[in-house]
Design a protein around this motif. Structure first.
Motif, PDB file in Angstrom:
ATOM      1  N   VAL A 141       0.844  -1.200   0.000  1.00 44.33           N
ATOM      2  CA  VAL A 141       0.000   0.000   0.000  1.00 44.33           C
ATOM      3  C   VAL A 141       0.877   1.246   0.000  1.00 44.33           C
ATOM      4  N   LEU A 142       0.623   2.135  -0.945  1.00 44.32           N
ATOM      5  CA  LEU A 142       1.315   3.421  -0.964  1.00 44.32           C
ATOM      6  C   LEU A 142       0.288   4.507  -0.666  1.00 44.32           C
ATOM      7  N   VAL A 143       0.520   5.251   0.406  1.00 49.74           N
ATOM      8  CA  VAL A 143      -0.418   6.317   0.736  1.00 49.74           C
ATOM      9  C   VAL A 143       0.260   7.669   0.571  1.00 49.74           C
ATOM     10  N   VAL A 144      -0.390   8.516  -0.221  1.00 51.01           N
ATOM     11  CA  VAL A 144       0.079   9.881  -0.404  1.00 51.01           C
ATOM     12  C   VAL A 144      -0.719  10.743   0.554  1.00 51.01           C
ATOM     13  N   GLU A 145      -0.040  11.509   1.372  1.00 50.24           N
ATOM     14  CA  GLU A 145      -0.740  12.270   2.413  1.00 50.24           C
ATOM     15  C   GLU A 145      -0.070  13.603   2.686  1.00 50.24           C
ATOM     16  N   GLN A 146      -0.907  14.624   2.872  1.00 48.71           N
ATOM     17  CA  GLN A 146      -0.372  15.876   3.428  1.00 48.71           C
ATOM     18  C   GLN A 146      -0.378  15.795   4.946  1.00 48.71           C
ATOM     19  N   ALA A 147      -1.285  14.949   5.490  1.00 47.56           N
ATOM     20  CA  ALA A 147      -1.389  14.776   6.946  1.00 47.56           C
ATOM     21  C   ALA A 147      -0.220  13.916   7.416  1.00 47.56           C
ATOM     22  N   MET A 148       0.898  14.616   7.707  1.00 52.13           N
ATOM     23  CA  MET A 148       2.169  13.946   7.950  1.00 52.13           C
ATOM     24  C   MET A 148       2.149  12.998   9.150  1.00 52.13           C
ATOM     25  N   ARG A 149       1.604  13.480  10.287  1.00 50.66           N
ATOM     26  CA  ARG A 149       1.611  12.657  11.507  1.00 50.66           C
ATOM     27  C   ARG A 149       0.879  11.342  11.308  1.00 50.66           C
ATOM     28  N   LYS A 150      -0.327  11.467  10.722  1.00 50.23           N
ATOM     29  CA  LYS A 150      -1.146  10.271  10.504  1.00 50.23           C
ATOM     30  C   LYS A 150      -0.406   9.302   9.581  1.00 50.23           C
ATOM     31  N   ALA A 151       0.180   9.853   8.520  1.00 50.86           N
ATOM     32  CA  ALA A 151       0.867   9.012   7.536  1.00 50.86           C
ATOM     33  C   ALA A 151       2.023   8.254   8.192  1.00 50.86           C
ATOM     34  N   LEU A 152       2.753   8.932   9.071  1.00 48.96           N
ATOM     35  CA  LEU A 152       3.889   8.277   9.717  1.00 48.96           C
ATOM     36  C   LEU A 152       3.413   7.225  10.716  1.00 48.96           C
TER      37      LEU A 152
ATOM     38  N   ILE B   2       8.778  14.197  -0.055  1.00 51.04           N
ATOM     39  CA  ILE B   2       9.084  14.805  -1.356  1.00 51.04           C
ATOM     40  C   ILE B   2       9.086  16.319  -1.220  1.00 51.04           C
ATOM     41  N   LEU B   3      10.079  16.921  -1.810  1.00 51.46           N
ATOM     42  CA  LEU B   3      10.176  18.384  -1.833  1.00 51.46           C
ATOM     43  C   LEU B   3      10.583  18.793  -3.246  1.00 51.46           C
ATOM     44  N   GLU B   4       9.765  19.627  -3.855  1.00 52.89           N
ATOM     45  CA  GLU B   4      10.041  20.127  -5.201  1.00 52.89           C
ATOM     46  C   GLU B   4      10.476  19.029  -6.170  1.00 52.89           C
ATOM     47  N   GLY B   5       9.714  17.923  -6.156  1.00 54.32           N
ATOM     48  CA  GLY B   5       9.938  16.866  -7.140  1.00 54.32           C
ATOM     49  C   GLY B   5      11.111  15.946  -6.878  1.00 54.32           C
ATOM     50  N   ARG B   6      11.685  16.038  -5.663  1.00 48.23           N
ATOM     51  CA  ARG B   6      12.799  15.148  -5.308  1.00 48.23           C
ATOM     52  C   ARG B   6      12.523  14.524  -3.942  1.00 48.23           C
ATOM     53  N   VAL B   7      13.093  13.327  -3.708  1.00 48.98           N
ATOM     54  CA  VAL B   7      12.975  12.740  -2.370  1.00 48.98           C
ATOM     55  C   VAL B   7      13.956  13.487  -1.471  1.00 48.98           C
ATOM     56  N   SER B   8      13.415  14.201  -0.470  1.00 47.28           N
ATOM     57  CA  SER B   8      14.279  14.985   0.404  1.00 47.28           C
ATOM     58  C   SER B   8      14.679  14.204   1.648  1.00 47.28           C
ATOM     59  N   LEU B   9      13.934  13.156   1.971  1.00 42.19           N
ATOM     60  CA  LEU B   9      14.253  12.316   3.136  1.00 42.19           C
ATOM     61  C   LEU B   9      13.437  11.040   3.016  1.00 42.19           C
ATOM     62  N   SER B  10      13.997   9.925   3.504  1.00 42.88           N
ATOM     63  CA  SER B  10      13.215   8.684   3.548  1.00 42.88           C
ATOM     64  C   SER B  10      13.710   7.859   4.717  1.00 42.88           C
ATOM     65  N   GLY B  11      12.912   6.922   5.161  1.00 38.47           N
ATOM     66  CA  GLY B  11      13.351   6.084   6.274  1.00 38.47           C
ATOM     67  C   GLY B  11      12.219   5.279   6.876  1.00 38.47           C
TER      68      GLY B  11
ATOM     69  N   ALA C 262       8.715   4.660  12.145  1.00 39.46           N
ATOM     70  CA  ALA C 262       8.785   4.659  13.612  1.00 39.46           C
ATOM     71  C   ALA C 262      10.012   5.421  14.120  1.00 39.46           C
ATOM     72  N   ASP C 263      11.036   5.573  13.272  1.00 41.06           N
ATOM     73  CA  ASP C 263      12.265   6.269  13.687  1.00 41.06           C
ATOM     74  C   ASP C 263      12.287   7.722  13.235  1.00 41.06           C
ATOM     75  N   ALA C 264      11.191   8.181  12.614  1.00 40.88           N
ATOM     76  CA  ALA C 264      11.209   9.529  12.016  1.00 40.88           C
ATOM     77  C   ALA C 264      11.451  10.606  13.072  1.00 40.88           C
ATOM     78  N   ASP C 265      12.376  11.493  12.754  1.00 40.08           N
ATOM     79  CA  ASP C 265      12.717  12.582  13.666  1.00 40.08           C
ATOM     80  C   ASP C 265      11.971  13.838  13.212  1.00 40.08           C
ATOM     81  N   GLU C 266      11.175  14.408  14.103  1.00 42.46           N
ATOM     82  CA  GLU C 266      10.275  15.509  13.713  1.00 42.46           C
ATOM     83  C   GLU C 266      11.009  16.705  13.103  1.00 42.46           C
ATOM     84  N   ASP C 267      12.157  17.051  13.678  1.00 44.51           N
ATOM     85  CA  ASP C 267      12.892  18.220  13.170  1.00 44.51           C
ATOM     86  C   ASP C 267      13.410  17.975  11.758  1.00 44.51           C
ATOM     87  N   ARG C 268      13.979  16.772  11.574  1.00 40.29           N
ATOM     88  CA  ARG C 268      14.513  16.455  10.234  1.00 40.29           C
ATOM     89  C   ARG C 268      13.391  16.388   9.207  1.00 40.29           C
ATOM     90  N   ILE C 269      12.250  15.827   9.632  1.00 39.94           N
ATOM     91  CA  ILE C 269      11.118  15.739   8.699  1.00 39.94           C
ATOM     92  C   ILE C 269      10.621  17.138   8.349  1.00 39.94           C
TER      93      ILE C 269
END
Ligand code: ATP
Length: 236
Positions: A190-201, A210-219, A222-229
């Motif tokens: 399942v691939l979910v596209v979401e603007q609702a970041m918290r729910k998606a994570l 994704i930022l301006e058509g590029r992957v800016s971060l992935s991982g 459960a380990d996602a760091d809020e500041d980096r995201i």
């Protein structure tokens, strides 16, 4: 886990405008992958690129080793990609049941238990009593269930969901995501596209920002760091 959908260097442009600049994304069987990003980042373009519905694309989109780029949208659906489109696209002139059955016309057997109307109503019991009403007479959440049901009727191996939470109450969103988690536990990717970041994570195994058509971060979600995201999401 075995990779099911492998996207390499996906580029997409609308006329002269370049929306995707070479994305690498993978999804394995049974995995939920979230694609997050701000307005206009390119999330829907990723889905359009996979489904070949809009824009000029290059790169590679392989489903279980089979190249999808260059196929028509119906061929892509038959290959095993199910789409829950942004805005649900329920046909007002058709009943709930007829809307769901549309998916069956693009269905193909990929070895799992085939989806039937009965299975869809088991998954979404709310739809059973309303099966003969016009699809657009139902609530937003129920319309989203129709859209998911229609996509499942194609017997997909990968389900792409574009902003399913948009405009829905949190309890409804939770119910829809519980069903997607259950489907993934049976092997659906399942691939979910979401603007609702918290729910998606919260509901995904891994994420791509994704930022301006590029992957800016992935991982791993459960380990996602809020500041980096936040930095990857807003580009600051
Ligand atoms: P949203 O959350 O608002 O749907 P998104 O991350 O899904 O945003 P896209 O819809 O993929 O973003 O849009 C990426 C970029 O491509 C935006 O700058 C948008 O204006 C542009 N774009 C999207 N569709 C088209 C189109 N059909 N023609 C021209 N430009 C487009």
């Amino acid at each position: 886990m075995t990779t099911l959908l492998e996207i390499r260097d996906l580029r997409l442009q609308y006329g002269q405008f370049k929306a995707l600049h070479g994305l690498d994304v993978e999804i394995a069987e049974g995995e939920i992958v979230a694609v997050i990003g701000a307005n206009g980042a390119g999330k829907s373009s990723l889905i359009k690129g996979i489904c070949c519905t809009e824009g000029q694309t290059s790169g590679s989109v392989k489903l279980d080793g089979r190249e999808l780029l260059g196929l028509t949208p119906p061929q892509i659906a038959r290959a095993g990609i199910g789409l829950v489109p942004e805005g649900r696209r329920i046909f007002p002139s058709l009943s709930v049941e007829e809307n769901i059955l549309l998916g069956g016309q693009l269905g193909q057997d990929h070895g799992g238990t085939p989806w039937t109307l009965e299975r869809i109503y088991e998954l979404f019991p709310d739809l059973t009593a309303k099966r003969h009403l016009s699809g657009t007479m139902l609530s937003g959440g129920q319309q989203q269930m129709i859209a998911i049901g229609r996509a499942l009727m194609t017997n997909p191996r990968v389900l792409l969901c574009d902003e399913i939470s948009l405009g829905l109450a949190p309890t409804i969103i939770n119910r829809l995501y519980e069903q997607l988690i259950a489907l993934a536990s049976e092997g659906l990717a399942v691939l979910v596209v979401e603007q609702a970041m918290r729910k998606a994570l919260e509901i995904s195994d891994r994420y791509y920002c994704i930022l301006e058509g590029r992957v800016s971060l992935s991982g791993i979600s459960a380990d996602a760091d809020e500041d980096r995201i936040a930095q990857a999401y807003f580009g600051r």
